[in-house]
Scaffold this active site. Structure first.
Site: not given
Ligand code: BTN
Length: 326
Positions: A323, A187, A122
């Site tokens: 974040r 992630k 992204r």
């Protein structure tokens, strides 16, 4: 099957194979074998050579196979898959699907690749995509819901990934708005939706899914965020990329169908249950602004809600980077 793929299939047992034996099996000279080995090296495939013994991969290798992926798809969903294209290398599976979509490919066309030379994340980021280390999968879905529905689509795709992982016994992963699958704060997987077509009418949706499975250390240096993979989560039993691809498609197809019919509504409870960020202090990076506050989940349209000094604000996914504040 391409010669390079046949060569890899011969080497996939992790044993030594002489150039002569490989050449005989492939119907080419030893020199031609060597050239193909060199080309595979350049793609990042770790093939060693030992004098007198020949070529060898460091371990057994499971290549992606159309039939094995199809076998792992539950039967009601298999009908929605028009074809599965398996590549050794593409720039990006999303780009590949975009090309075939423009040339009229049918809804349900799937592309998977052993590696991506220009995998995309992204907001213009790179998705590190080394050879045979992870799952890189894109699905073409022709839809009437229009590009406006895109934000919601990346949320529901995250749910499909979690369901696929759960079907393999992997619990504990969760979601971070808008498109991340995390284990703890790291992630594990990401979703990239591209669209070809109109904002309020027929369009081709390209749903790209990347799941880190067994990231080699050297490749990991290039990842610019905290990450993990299935091997690090001790999920050794599910390191079949064919099986995982089948499970992702098994979960993704019904999610696409329901999203197309009813939008985000039927998914909201699940998404909120899996939301790992709600209640945490967050920083939002917008093109010209940085905003701090406390995340409060998503509204019924899929926008992120954040309590800031100036009251509650809502954010659409487009240009926002989220974040968790350290
Ligand atoms: C993100 O989290 O930023 C999105 C990552 C999406 C990666 C997948 S891998 C398959 C598909 N092809 C791409 O180039 N990107 C997506």
């Amino acid at each position: 099957m391409s010669l390079r793929r046949r060569l890899l299939t011969l080497l996939s047992d992790g044993e030594h194979h002489s150039g002569e034996a490989l050449g005989a099996a492939l119907g080419v000279s030893r020199m031609a074998v060597w050239k193909h080995i060199k080309a595979l090296h350049e793609l990042g495939v770790d093939i060693s050579v030992q004098r007198g013994k020949g070529y060898r991969l460091p371990a057994t290798l499971e290549l992606l196979e159309r039939e094995r992926i199809l076998a792992a798809i539950a039967s009601p969903c298999a009908k929605a898959i028009s074809d599965i294209h398996v590549h050794l290398e593409v720039d990006s599976t999303n780009n590949w699907i975009r090309e075939v979509a423009l040339n009229g490919a049918a809804s349900g066309t799937v592309c998977v690749a052993e590696m991506q030379s220009a995998g995309r994340g992204r907001r213009g980021r790179t998705w590190v995509s080394p050879f045979a280390a992870s799952l890189y999968l894109s699905l073409l879905w022709r839809s009437n819901c229009g590009a406006a529905a895109l934000g919601g689509l990346s949320l529901v795709t995250g749910i499909a990934i979690l369901r696929a992982l759960q079907s393999l016994g992997i619990e504990g992963a969760g979601l971070k708005w808008p498109n991340d699958v995390l284990a703890g704060t790291d992630k594990l997987a990401g979703v990239l939706i591209d669209v070809v077509g109109e904002s309020n009418g027929p369009c081709a949706l390209i749903v790209g899914v990347g799941i880190n499975m067994n990231m080699p250390g050297e490749a990991a240096h290039a990842i610019d965020q905290s990450w993990t993979d299935l091997r690090r989560l001790d999920c050794d039993t599910v390191l079949s990329r064919n099986e995982l691809a089948g499970r992702v498609l098994t979960e993704l197809i019904p999610v696409m169908e329901l999203f197309e019919r009813e939008g985000l509504q039927p998914f909201l409870d699940d998404w909120r249950r899996y939301d790992l960020v709600s209640g945490q202090r967050v920083d939002l990076l917008l093109p010209n602004e940085r905003i701090s506050g406390t995340a409060c989940g998503i509204d019924d349209g899929g926008a992120l809600l954040v309590n800031t000094r100036d009251g509650r604000r809502r954010f659409l996914s487009g240009d926002v980077s989220l974040r968790v504040a350290s």
